[in-house]
Design a protein around this motif. Structure first.
Motif, mmCIF file in Angstrom:
data_model
loop_
_atom_site.group_PDB
_atom_site.id
_atom_site.type_symbol
_atom_site.label_atom_id
_atom_site.label_comp_id
_atom_site.label_asym_id
_atom_site.label_seq_id
_atom_site.Cartn_x
_atom_site.Cartn_y
_atom_site.Cartn_z
ATOM 1 N N ILE A 169 0.888 -1.150 0.000
ATOM 2 C CA ILE A 169 0.000 0.000 0.000
ATOM 3 C C ILE A 169 0.925 1.197 0.000
ATOM 4 O O ILE A 169 1.872 1.261 0.780
ATOM 5 C CB ILE A 169 -0.890 0.009 1.260
ATOM 6 C CG1 ILE A 169 -1.787 -1.221 1.267
ATOM 7 C CG2 ILE A 169 -1.688 1.295 1.342
ATOM 8 C CD1 ILE A 169 -2.490 -1.450 2.582
ATOM 9 N N GLU A 170 0.690 2.147 -0.885
ATOM 10 C CA GLU A 170 1.536 3.331 -0.936
ATOM 11 C C GLU A 170 0.661 4.569 -0.911
ATOM 12 O O GLU A 170 -0.383 4.616 -1.554
ATOM 13 C CB GLU A 170 2.414 3.332 -2.190
ATOM 14 C CG GLU A 170 3.420 4.457 -2.143
ATOM 15 C CD GLU A 170 4.535 4.313 -3.162
ATOM 16 O OE1 GLU A 170 5.182 5.320 -3.434
ATOM 17 O OE2 GLU A 170 4.746 3.199 -3.658
ATOM 18 N N SER A 171 1.098 5.565 -0.145
ATOM 19 C CA SER A 171 0.296 6.772 0.016
ATOM 20 C C SER A 171 1.183 7.972 0.273
ATOM 21 O O SER A 171 2.245 7.851 0.874
ATOM 22 C CB SER A 171 -0.662 6.587 1.205
ATOM 23 O OG SER A 171 -1.387 7.775 1.453
ATOM 24 N N GLY A 172 0.701 9.119 -0.149
ATOM 25 C CA GLY A 172 1.338 10.369 0.243
ATOM 26 C C GLY A 172 1.026 10.633 1.697
ATOM 27 O O GLY A 172 0.031 10.147 2.239
ATOM 28 N N ILE A 173 1.869 11.398 2.331
ATOM 29 C CA ILE A 173 1.687 11.657 3.755
ATOM 30 C C ILE A 173 1.408 13.137 4.029
ATOM 31 O O ILE A 173 1.206 13.548 5.143
ATOM 32 C CB ILE A 173 2.920 11.137 4.532
ATOM 33 C CG1 ILE A 173 2.578 10.904 5.985
ATOM 34 C CG2 ILE A 173 4.103 12.053 4.362
ATOM 35 C CD1 ILE A 173 3.610 10.118 6.735
ATOM 36 N N GLU A 174 1.374 13.932 2.961
ATOM 37 C CA GLU A 174 1.194 15.377 3.124
ATOM 38 C C GLU A 174 -0.258 15.788 3.347
ATOM 39 O O GLU A 174 -0.531 16.911 3.744
ATOM 40 C CB GLU A 174 1.784 16.134 1.920
ATOM 41 C CG GLU A 174 1.176 15.788 0.582
ATOM 42 C CD GLU A 174 1.820 14.571 -0.079
ATOM 43 O OE1 GLU A 174 1.234 14.076 -1.044
ATOM 44 O OE2 GLU A 174 2.884 14.105 0.358
ATOM 45 N N GLU A 175 -1.198 14.881 3.123
ATOM 46 C CA GLU A 175 -2.608 15.206 3.282
ATOM 47 C C GLU A 175 -3.224 14.288 4.334
ATOM 48 O O GLU A 175 -2.914 13.101 4.397
ATOM 49 C CB GLU A 175 -3.325 15.004 1.941
ATOM 50 C CG GLU A 175 -4.753 15.447 1.945
ATOM 51 C CD GLU A 175 -5.387 15.320 0.559
ATOM 52 O OE1 GLU A 175 -6.584 15.037 0.503
ATOM 53 O OE2 GLU A 175 -4.672 15.494 -0.441
ATOM 54 N N LEU A 176 -4.127 14.851 5.164
ATOM 55 C CA LEU A 176 -4.820 14.045 6.160
ATOM 56 C C LEU A 176 -5.860 13.187 5.448
ATOM 57 O O LEU A 176 -6.854 13.696 4.942
ATOM 58 C CB LEU A 176 -5.521 14.938 7.193
ATOM 59 C CG LEU A 176 -4.643 15.554 8.254
ATOM 60 C CD1 LEU A 176 -5.433 16.546 9.098
ATOM 61 C CD2 LEU A 176 -4.031 14.491 9.128
ATOM 62 N N THR A 177 -5.598 11.903 5.394
ATOM 63 C CA THR A 177 -6.486 10.956 4.728
ATOM 64 C C THR A 177 -6.672 9.759 5.642
ATOM 65 O O THR A 177 -5.724 9.319 6.284
ATOM 66 C CB THR A 177 -5.850 10.484 3.392
ATOM 67 O OG1 THR A 177 -5.509 11.618 2.614
ATOM 68 C CG2 THR A 177 -6.791 9.608 2.606
ATOM 69 N N SER A 178 -7.877 9.227 5.684
ATOM 70 C CA SER A 178 -8.121 8.068 6.538
ATOM 71 C C SER A 178 -7.441 6.834 5.951
ATOM 72 O O SER A 178 -7.296 6.705 4.734
ATOM 73 C CB SER A 178 -9.627 7.816 6.681
ATOM 74 O OG SER A 178 -10.153 7.245 5.503
ATOM 75 N N MET A 179 -7.032 5.929 6.824
ATOM 76 C CA MET A 179 -6.432 4.675 6.360
ATOM 77 C C MET A 179 -7.444 3.862 5.563
ATOM 78 O O MET A 179 -7.080 3.141 4.631
ATOM 79 C CB MET A 179 -5.918 3.839 7.531
ATOM 80 C CG MET A 179 -4.451 4.004 7.845
ATOM 81 S SD MET A 179 -3.357 3.962 6.420
ATOM 82 C CE MET A 179 -3.312 2.225 6.050
ATOM 83 N N THR A 180 -8.711 3.980 5.901
ATOM 84 C CA THR A 180 -9.749 3.297 5.139
ATOM 85 C C THR A 180 -9.687 3.733 3.677
ATOM 86 O O THR A 180 -9.707 2.902 2.766
ATOM 87 C CB THR A 180 -11.139 3.593 5.736
ATOM 88 O OG1 THR A 180 -11.171 3.113 7.083
ATOM 89 C CG2 THR A 180 -12.244 2.931 4.936
ATOM 90 N N ILE B 259 6.034 14.747 -1.091
ATOM 91 C CA ILE B 259 6.531 15.631 -2.132
ATOM 92 C C ILE B 259 7.196 16.820 -1.456
ATOM 93 O O ILE B 259 6.565 17.524 -0.668
ATOM 94 C CB ILE B 259 5.395 16.102 -3.061
ATOM 95 C CG1 ILE B 259 4.775 14.885 -3.753
ATOM 96 C CG2 ILE B 259 5.916 17.126 -4.067
ATOM 97 C CD1 ILE B 259 3.514 15.189 -4.520
ATOM 98 N N ARG B 260 8.461 17.007 -1.749
ATOM 99 C CA ARG B 260 9.217 18.131 -1.181
ATOM 100 C C ARG B 260 9.483 19.141 -2.299
ATOM 101 O O ARG B 260 9.831 18.764 -3.393
ATOM 102 C CB ARG B 260 10.524 17.624 -0.582
ATOM 103 C CG ARG B 260 10.281 16.619 0.534
ATOM 104 C CD ARG B 260 11.546 16.023 1.068
ATOM 105 N NE ARG B 260 12.359 17.055 1.689
ATOM 106 C CZ ARG B 260 13.683 17.034 1.728
ATOM 107 N NH1 ARG B 260 14.350 16.043 1.176
ATOM 108 N NH2 ARG B 260 14.359 17.995 2.312
ATOM 109 N N ARG B 261 9.293 20.383 -1.974
ATOM 110 C CA ARG B 261 9.482 21.442 -2.956
ATOM 111 C C ARG B 261 10.566 22.410 -2.478
ATOM 112 O O ARG B 261 10.718 22.645 -1.295
ATOM 113 C CB ARG B 261 8.180 22.205 -3.180
ATOM 114 C CG ARG B 261 7.053 21.302 -3.653
ATOM 115 C CD ARG B 261 5.884 22.103 -4.153
ATOM 116 N NE ARG B 261 4.708 21.288 -4.378
ATOM 117 C CZ ARG B 261 4.514 20.498 -5.413
ATOM 118 N NH1 ARG B 261 5.431 20.408 -6.338
ATOM 119 N NH2 ARG B 261 3.410 19.797 -5.536
ATOM 120 N N ARG B 262 11.283 22.930 -3.438
ATOM 121 C CA ARG B 262 12.315 23.920 -3.146
ATOM 122 C C ARG B 262 11.642 25.231 -2.702
ATOM 123 O O ARG B 262 10.663 25.665 -3.291
ATOM 124 C CB ARG B 262 13.158 24.179 -4.397
ATOM 125 C CG ARG B 262 14.305 25.138 -4.142
ATOM 126 C CD ARG B 262 15.172 25.322 -5.377
ATOM 127 N NE ARG B 262 15.730 24.060 -5.839
ATOM 128 C CZ ARG B 262 16.839 23.507 -5.354
ATOM 129 N NH1 ARG B 262 17.463 24.074 -4.355
ATOM 130 N NH2 ARG B 262 17.289 22.372 -5.839
#
Length: 173
Positions: A10-21, A168-171
């Motif tokens: 399972i792969e997900s971005g971590i920058e947004e509050l999203t439920s594990m469901t 995602i990291r931005r300059r």
């Protein structure tokens, strides 16, 4: 002769509050819950400080194991003020943040988190069916609403062999 089947992460971005469901569903797997406990306890010192509560306050502790296709992928331990809910209140097993919004009129604006890796955890690793060689990713976070008011303290333990996070990291410009 046999067929080799690669286990799907399972792969997900971590920058947004999203439920594990939602994360599990978006990965094409079926979310579920294999353990759900809710209890009211005296406040501990760490939670008292993080949620800015009084020594006499009680908290609700919600403990669950989230599954993907019936396989444990996350253990969650959430703590929030008891005073926000009626004494007989029970959270749903799927969406704690949705329960907060619908039943307590609390919409989380953001969370401050810390991510670390830990080796075998004597209490949590067995709950996730991990052997002693499986590391856990621990996401410790405090959730905030209405002008920086802390409301929810969470510790989520993820099986590192089942879930990957990206950011995602931005300059800075």
């Amino acid at each position: 002769m046999g067929t080799f089947v690669e286990k799907m992460f399972i792969e997900s971005g971590i920058e947004e509050l999203t439920s594990m469901t939602d994360v599990i569903t978006q990965s094409g797997r079926t979310p579920g819950t294999s353990m759900f406990l809710q209890k009211i306890v005296k406040i501990d010192q760490e939670t008292k400080v993080l949620l800015n509560l009084a020594e006499t306050d009680k908290i609700i502790v919600v403990e669950l194991i989230r599954t993907a296709d019936q396989e444990p992928v996350m253990y969650s331990l959430d703590k929030l003020p008891f005073s926000l809910f009626p004494s007989e209140y029970h959270f749903s097993e799927e969406l704690l943040l949705k329960d907060l919004k619908n039943d307590a009129n609390i919409e989380i604006d953001y969370a401050v988190f810390r991510l670390e890796s830990v080796n075998f955890h004597s209490e949590i690793s067995p709950k996730l069916n991990c052997d002693e060689n499986t590391c856990l990713l621990v996401l410790e976070q405090v959730h905030y609403y209405k002008g920086n008011r802390s409301i929810l303290y969470s510790n989520n333990y993820f099986r590192s062999d089942k879930i990957k996070f990206h950011l995602i990291r931005r300059r800075k410009r």
